[in-house]
Design an enzyme around this catalytic site. Structure first.
Site, PDB file in Angstrom:
ATOM      1  CD  GLU A   1      68.703 -12.787  37.291  1.00 21.95           C
ATOM      2  OE1 GLU A   1      69.782 -13.239  36.878  1.00 21.95           O
ATOM      3  OE2 GLU A   1      68.093 -13.276  38.271  1.00 21.95           O
TER       4      GLU A   1
ATOM      5  CE1 TYR B   1      86.888 -11.295  51.059  1.00 20.48           C
ATOM      6  CE2 TYR B   1      87.511 -13.492  51.759  1.00 20.48           C
ATOM      7  CZ  TYR B   1      86.707 -12.669  51.024  1.00 20.48           C
ATOM      8  OH  TYR B   1      85.715 -13.197  50.240  1.00 20.48           O
TER       9      TYR B   1
ATOM     10  CG  ASP C   1      78.354 -21.632  40.340  1.00 17.88           C
ATOM     11  OD1 ASP C   1      79.582 -21.728  40.109  1.00 17.88           O
ATOM     12  OD2 ASP C   1      77.896 -21.201  41.419  1.00 17.88           O
TER      13      ASP C   1
HETATM   14  C1  LIG Z   1      80.312 -19.150  50.352  1.00 22.62           C
HETATM   15  C2  LIG Z   1      80.835 -18.967  48.961  1.00 22.62           C
HETATM   16  C3  LIG Z   1      82.028 -18.302  48.768  1.00 22.62           C
HETATM   17  C4  LIG Z   1      82.543 -18.155  47.476  1.00 22.62           C
HETATM   18  N1  LIG Z   1      83.736 -17.507  47.312  1.00 22.62           N
HETATM   19  C5  LIG Z   1      84.247 -17.372  46.064  1.00 22.62           C
HETATM   20  C6  LIG Z   1      85.489 -16.704  45.869  1.00 22.62           C
HETATM   21  O1  LIG Z   1      86.121 -16.252  46.835  1.00 22.62           O
HETATM   22  N2  LIG Z   1      85.971 -16.572  44.593  1.00 22.62           N
HETATM   23  C7  LIG Z   1      85.281 -17.060  43.505  1.00 22.62           C
HETATM   24  O2  LIG Z   1      85.767 -16.906  42.369  1.00 22.62           O
HETATM   25  N3  LIG Z   1      84.096 -17.706  43.671  1.00 22.62           N
HETATM   26  C8  LIG Z   1      83.568 -17.865  44.907  1.00 22.62           C
HETATM   27  N4  LIG Z   1      82.370 -18.504  45.071  1.00 22.62           N
HETATM   28  C9  LIG Z   1      81.681 -19.049  43.891  1.00 22.62           C
HETATM   29  C10 LIG Z   1      80.885 -18.002  43.129  1.00 22.62           C
HETATM   30  O3  LIG Z   1      80.008 -17.326  43.993  1.00 22.62           O
HETATM   31  C11 LIG Z   1      80.080 -18.657  42.021  1.00 22.62           C
HETATM   32  O4  LIG Z   1      80.856 -19.626  41.372  1.00 22.62           O
HETATM   33  C12 LIG Z   1      79.625 -17.619  41.006  1.00 22.62           C
HETATM   34  O5  LIG Z   1      78.814 -16.654  41.632  1.00 22.62           O
HETATM   35  C13 LIG Z   1      78.881 -18.295  39.858  1.00 22.62           C
HETATM   36  O6  LIG Z   1      78.350 -17.309  39.012  1.00 22.62           O
HETATM   37  P1  LIG Z   1      77.208 -17.706  37.955  1.00 22.62           P
HETATM   38  O7  LIG Z   1      76.891 -16.446  37.243  1.00 22.62           O
HETATM   39  O8  LIG Z   1      77.637 -18.895  37.182  1.00 22.62           O
HETATM   40  O9  LIG Z   1      75.985 -18.193  38.836  1.00 22.62           O
HETATM   41  P2  LIG Z   1      75.086 -17.361  39.861  1.00 22.62           P
HETATM   42  O10 LIG Z   1      75.889 -16.365  40.600  1.00 22.62           O
HETATM   43  O11 LIG Z   1      74.330 -18.371  40.651  1.00 22.62           O
HETATM   44  O12 LIG Z   1      74.080 -16.560  38.925  1.00 22.62           O
HETATM   45  C14 LIG Z   1      73.001 -17.188  38.300  1.00 22.62           C
HETATM   46  C15 LIG Z   1      71.985 -16.114  37.930  1.00 22.62           C
HETATM   47  O13 LIG Z   1      70.954 -16.727  37.165  1.00 22.62           O
HETATM   48  C16 LIG Z   1      69.683 -16.381  37.691  1.00 22.62           C
HETATM   49  N5  LIG Z   1      68.839 -17.527  37.374  1.00 22.62           N
HETATM   50  C17 LIG Z   1      68.734 -18.701  38.028  1.00 22.62           C
HETATM   51  N6  LIG Z   1      67.917 -19.539  37.359  1.00 22.62           N
HETATM   52  C18 LIG Z   1      67.486 -18.861  36.256  1.00 22.62           C
HETATM   53  C19 LIG Z   1      66.654 -19.204  35.155  1.00 22.62           C
HETATM   54  N7  LIG Z   1      66.107 -20.414  35.052  1.00 22.62           N
HETATM   55  N8  LIG Z   1      66.435 -18.273  34.197  1.00 22.62           N
HETATM   56  C20 LIG Z   1      67.000 -17.041  34.264  1.00 22.62           C
HETATM   57  N9  LIG Z   1      67.807 -16.679  35.293  1.00 22.62           N
HETATM   58  C21 LIG Z   1      68.073 -17.584  36.264  1.00 22.62           C
HETATM   59  C22 LIG Z   1      69.924 -16.141  39.168  1.00 22.62           C
HETATM   60  O14 LIG Z   1      68.920 -15.288  39.711  1.00 22.62           O
HETATM   61  C23 LIG Z   1      71.309 -15.472  39.129  1.00 22.62           C
HETATM   62  O15 LIG Z   1      71.216 -14.089  38.919  1.00 22.62           O
HETATM   63  C24 LIG Z   1      81.836 -18.671  46.358  1.00 22.62           C
HETATM   64  C25 LIG Z   1      80.611 -19.327  46.557  1.00 22.62           C
HETATM   65  C26 LIG Z   1      80.109 -19.478  47.838  1.00 22.62           C
HETATM   66  C27 LIG Z   1      78.798 -20.215  48.040  1.00 22.62           C
END
Ligand SMILES: Cc1cc2nc3c(=O)[nH]c(=O)nc-3n(C[C@H](O)[C@H](O)[C@H](O)COP(=O)(O)OP(=O)(O)OC[C@H]3O[C@@H](n4cnc5c(N)ncnc54)[C@H](O)[C@@H]3O)c2cc1C
Length: 408
Positions: free
Chosen positions: A36, A219, A296
């Site tokens: 991380e 909510y 994402d």
């Molecule tokens: C306003 C908003 C509302 C949302 N509402 C919903 C909802 O109601 N329901 C739902 O299911 N989804 C929702 N989402 C989407 C959801 O937040 C994301 O799709 C989800 O958090 C993606 O998770 P992730 O682990 O793929 O990415 P992230 O949460 O972005 O996690 C990525 C992690 O990697 C770390 N990182 C980044 N680059 C590096 C690197 N090079 N090396 C090591 N670590 C790194 C970051 O610090 C972070 O901890 C919403 C998004 C937004 C913006």
């Protein structure tokens, strides 16, 4: 597994997707090491909606009870007209919904959700967690992948999963499709104590007020201790922004035309933060040998289907299942994982945009048509429309079928 049994699977990113992936692998007896970038594991303080597909994933990942305990179970999804102030439709989430999809619809605090995953990861002897470890690049040599960290350190593993979010460094090597697409939509978020929420708006629902080029969502959260407020306007914002504090006046600016009741929600927010939303075109290939993408990093989407985190958890379920089934063939497992996930996630990415255009932001005749079409739907019509999404587990790659409704 595969080649060198002592090497872990490296996971770049300890967000919801990365931690879910680590847990899924551990459930199959596979070691992983989460790298991380941040100095601490954590999530921003805001809410998140979870469809029944998220609960299927929780059970598979072994955190079903903990996840159920922190959720608020809302009664309905309500769509309000932000100009007229009246309800357009509501989708009941009671017994019929749960029976149909085998699980509830709920809302949770992101920090609580991330905390459930983090505690489970910490409790697993098969998961190592490292902070201050930004993955900048990688190299592959036969059965070994080396993650090259931004500070020059090198970590070796049997595979690398890029779960490093919207601005993924791993993606820039695997796909190399440049920066995310800026949607031009600005979202402001605030979490307020329940006593600050106007009493007549303390509904046990995920409520969405749809208006011309804007919408407002609220909510309850955290055992009804707080309310999550998310207000969005399509103001052609040109640059990506994530989490910048903004003044109340700036938030109010995009909402002067909405119904006074909807505006009151904004008046009660505080400590607003701003995001300019980004997504990407769906990609057909997210895999490069022993390197694959998840969450994402693989398929960033607008939040209008409330499914980004749900898709990341489904990815984790599918990845773990494919890794376990592959008998050590990691490259084959990653291709099989991608094959099962890419169309389902592409559909959610593209539909999220369309929901924004046709449901959340229309004006004039477009809005009147939306209201008429939505009012004509029965609860069963709604359930049929989302069955491909909520009725699936992430294991089946479903894009058009309801495939299961029972627990794992
Ligand atoms: C306003 C908003 C509302 C949302 N509402 C919903 C909802 O109601 N329901 C739902 O299911 N989804 C929702 N989402 C989407 C959801 O937040 C994301 O799709 C989800 O958090 C993606 O998770 P992730 O682990 O793929 O990415 P992230 O949460 O972005 O996690 C990525 C992690 O990697 C770390 N990182 C980044 N680059 C590096 C690197 N090079 N090396 C090591 N670590 C790194 C970051 O610090 C972070 O901890 C919403 C998004 C937004 C913006």
């Amino acid at each position: 597994m595969a080649g060198r049994p002592n090497l872990p699977i490296l996971i770049a990113g300890g967000g919801i997707g990365g931690l879910a992936a680590a847990l899924g692998l551990a459930r199959k007896g596979i070691r992983s090491r989460v790298l991380e970038k941040a100095a601490k594991f954590g999530e921003i303080g805001a809410g998140i909606q979870l469809g029944p597909n998220a609960f299927h994933a929780f059970d598979y990942l072994g955190v079903g009870d903990a996840a159920r305990a922190m959720a608020v179970y809302i009664d309905s999804l309500r769509l309000m007209d932000a100009i007229g102030g009246e309800e357009i439709t509501r989708i009941p989430l009671g017994e019929d919904f749960r029976k149909r999809f085998g699980n509830p619809y709920a809302v949770v605090h992101r920090g609580d959700l991330h905390g459930v995953f983090l505690a489970a990861c910490r409790a697993s002897p098969l998961i190592e967690l490292a902070t201050a470890s930004e993955v900048a690049d990688y190299e592959q040599d036969g059965p070994v992948v080396t993650a090259i960290l931004a500070d020059g350190r090198r970590e070796t593993g049997a595979a690398l999963i890029g779960a490093d979010g919207l601005w993924s460094n791993v993606r820039s090597r695997v796909i190399g499709d440049g920066k995310p697409r800026v949607s031009g939509h600005t979202t402001y978020r605030s979490v307020i104590p329940t006593e600050r929420m106007p009493e007549e708006l303390r509904w046990n629902a995920a409520t969405l007020w749809a208006g011309p080029k804007c919408h407002i969502v609220h909510y309850p959260l955290s055992g009804w201790k707080a309310f999550n407020l998310v207000v969005t306007c399509h103001n052609d914002a040109p640059e990506p922004v994530a989490g910048r504090p903004v003044t109340h006046e700036e938030v109010r600016r995009g909402f002067e035309h909405v119904h006074p009741l909807a505006r009151r929600i904004i008046d009660h927010g505080r400590d607003w933060k701003l995001w300019v939303l980004c997504d990407r075109e769906p990609a057909l290939n997210w895999v490069d040998g022993r390197v694959g993408l998840l969450g994402d990093a693989a398929h960033p989407m607008l939040q209008y289907f409330a499914q980004g985190a749900c898709m990341a958890m489904e990815d984790a379920v599918c990845l773990a299942a494919q890794m376990a089934a592959a008998g050590g063939d990691i490259e084959g497992a990653l291709v099989a994982y991608q094959e099962k996930r890419r169309l389902r996630t592409a559909r959610v990415q593209l539909q999220s945009r369309e929901i924004g255009r046709h449901v959340y932001h229309p004006a004039g005749a477009h809005a009147a048509l939306r209201n008429a079409v939505m009012r004509a739907k029965s609860p069963d019509d709604w359930y049929d429309a989302v069955a491909w999404l909520y009725g699936s587990t992430g294991l089946d790659g479903a894009v058009s079928r309801e495939t299961r409704t029972t627990k794992h």
